[in-house]
Design an enzyme around this catalytic site. Structure first.
Site, PDB file in Angstrom:
ATOM      1  N   GLU A  26      92.998 -23.788  86.424  1.00  0.00           N
ATOM      2  CA  GLU A  26      92.018 -22.999  85.657  1.00  0.00           C
ATOM      3  C   GLU A  26      92.457 -21.535  85.555  1.00  0.00           C
ATOM      4  OE1 GLU A  26      88.513 -21.189  87.251  1.00  0.00           O
ATOM      5  OE2 GLU A  26      88.525 -22.519  88.987  1.00  0.00           O
ATOM      6  N   VAL A 107      85.886 -24.254  85.741  1.00  0.00           N
ATOM      7  CA  VAL A 107      86.165 -25.657  86.070  1.00  0.00           C
ATOM      8  C   VAL A 107      85.715 -26.554  84.912  1.00  0.00           C
ATOM      9  CG1 VAL A 107      85.495 -27.566  87.590  1.00  0.00           C
ATOM     10  CG2 VAL A 107      86.125 -25.344  88.575  1.00  0.00           C
ATOM     11  N   SER A 141      75.332 -24.993  87.888  1.00  0.00           N
ATOM     12  CA  SER A 141      76.571 -24.788  87.141  1.00  0.00           C
ATOM     13  C   SER A 141      76.878 -25.973  86.230  1.00  0.00           C
ATOM     14  CB  SER A 141      77.735 -24.592  88.107  1.00  0.00           C
ATOM     15  OG  SER A 141      78.954 -24.538  87.381  1.00  0.00           O
ATOM     16  N   ALA A 142      77.373 -25.650  85.033  1.00  0.00           N
ATOM     17  CA  ALA A 142      77.814 -26.701  84.101  1.00  0.00           C
ATOM     18  C   ALA A 142      79.023 -27.463  84.661  1.00  0.00           C
ATOM     19  CB  ALA A 142      78.160 -26.083  82.744  1.00  0.00           C
ATOM     20  N   ASP A 143      79.649 -26.939  85.724  1.00  0.00           N
ATOM     21  CA  ASP A 143      80.755 -27.684  86.366  1.00  0.00           C
ATOM     22  C   ASP A 143      80.281 -29.061  86.815  1.00  0.00           C
ATOM     23  OD1 ASP A 143      82.201 -25.355  86.099  1.00  0.00           O
ATOM     24  OD2 ASP A 143      82.408 -24.959  88.260  1.00  0.00           O
ATOM     25  N   LYS A 160      81.530 -22.613  97.869  1.00  0.00           N
ATOM     26  CA  LYS A 160      81.107 -21.506  98.728  1.00  0.00           C
ATOM     27  C   LYS A 160      79.642 -21.659  99.072  1.00  0.00           C
ATOM     28  CE  LYS A 160      84.273 -17.836  97.512  1.00  0.00           C
ATOM     29  NZ  LYS A 160      84.835 -18.108  96.195  1.00  0.00           N
TER      30      LYS A 160
END
Ligand code: PSU
Ligand code: MN
Length: 305
Positions: A26, A107, A141-143, A160
């Protein structure tokens, strides 16, 4: 694949055509995750580590109206130094491409590029997830959605503890994303090897991991696989000290009303400043460690084909 919107570096295209293992990387980690010049140095070292372990690296980013699959050293340097680089998740790709902006892929967006190019393995540091305080903010998150959608294996060092890790795991379970511990039975938390959260699925070799991924492919299940590879012992940080800094970071973001796509970079930057150089060294080492495992996995997958 829409050939007008994607530009695969010649070396990467050649490798994909010949079944040579390729590993995606990335660019948000370069443009928004680390300071210059450590970001450029790390990007180059991570690519080197992937080559040393038998695969071809392909760093993904957006420029000139194209999703670039594989950057040259000059382009890497540009992304390490440019100031107005967009942070691109899934929803930002159309805008960045249409407006021909420079964009670093998260990501989620990197998985989209990798899947378009036919790259199965992607190495990063940490993923996005469910944020602390999600009850109020709805910040997920859209991850995580991308992991449930795009057929790419993501090798990371966990997430994290700026995130709500138990809720992140619940989300992944609900959406059917396999989470595999690499040589660990516990979810690692990026800077630390432990989180107190047990993983029900763990492997001890790249070959074992490759068998699970190949089986998932045979089942034609959509979505990716998340590999949790703990930071090497020598670089892991003190969990209690880290928790205090993270609580401070989360409170500070709340006070300053930081939200949306700015929240993760804000929290990461806060931690970076509070821990000075130590966290940066850990960050660099864990990405290198992930690169090694990702390349070995790509090689094992190529051997299974
Ligand atoms: N977590 C980290 N380091 C990072 C990121 C997350 O420890 O660099 C970056 C990655 O690019 C990740 C993105 O995909 O932040 C998630 O952002 P958001 O929470 O806005 O979806
Ligand atoms: Mn968010």
């Amino acid at each position: 694949m829409n050939l007008k919107l994607i530009e695969v570096k010649a070396e990467v295209a050649q490798a994909l055509k010949n079944g040579v293992p390729v590993v995606a990387l990335e660019s948000t980690i370069i443009s928004h995750g680390m300071p210059y010049p450590q970001n450029e140095e790390t990007a180059l070292n991570v690519e080197k580590e992937i080559r040393l372990n038998g695969a071809i690296p392909a760093t993904i980013a957006v420029m000139n109206g194209k999703i670039k699959i594989g950057l040259t050293a000059e382009e890497l340097s540009l992304f390490a130094q440019a100031k107005d680089v967009m942070k691109l998740s899934r929803r930002d790709l159309p805008q960045a491409l249409a407006e021909k902006r420079m964009g670093a892929t998260t990501v989620a967006a990197t998985m989209i590029g990798a899947a378009m190019a036919g790259i199965e393995v992607f190495v990063t540091g940490g993923i996005g997830g469910v944020h602390r305080g999600v009850e109020e903010t709805w910040d997920v998150s859209a991850d995580l959605i991308e992991l449930a959608t795009s057929p790419v294996t993501v090798v990371c060092a966990g997430a994290k503890a700026i995130l709500d890790l138990p809720k992140t795991m619940e989300y992944l379970e609900t959406f059917g994303v396999p989470v595999v511990g690499y040589k660990t039975t516990e979810l690692p938390a990026f800077y630390t090897r432990t989180s107190g959260i047990e993983l029900g699925n763990s492997v001890n070799s790249a070959e074992e991991l490759a068998r699970q991924i190949a089986t998932k492919r045979q089942l034609e299940l959509e979505g990716g696989v998340l590999v949790m590879n703990p930071i090497p012992e020598a670089f892991s940080m003190d969990a209690n000290a880290m928790e205090l800094i993270i609580e401070e970071a989360v409170n500070s973001a709340k006070e300053q009303s930081v939200s949306g796509k700015n929240l993760t970079p804000f929290l990461l930057n806060f931690i970076k400043e509070k821990t000075t150089g130590e966290s940066l060294v850990s960050n660099i080492e864990l990405v290198k460690n992930n690169a090694k495992v990702g390349a070995q996995l790509a090689v094992a997958l190529a051997e299974l084909r």
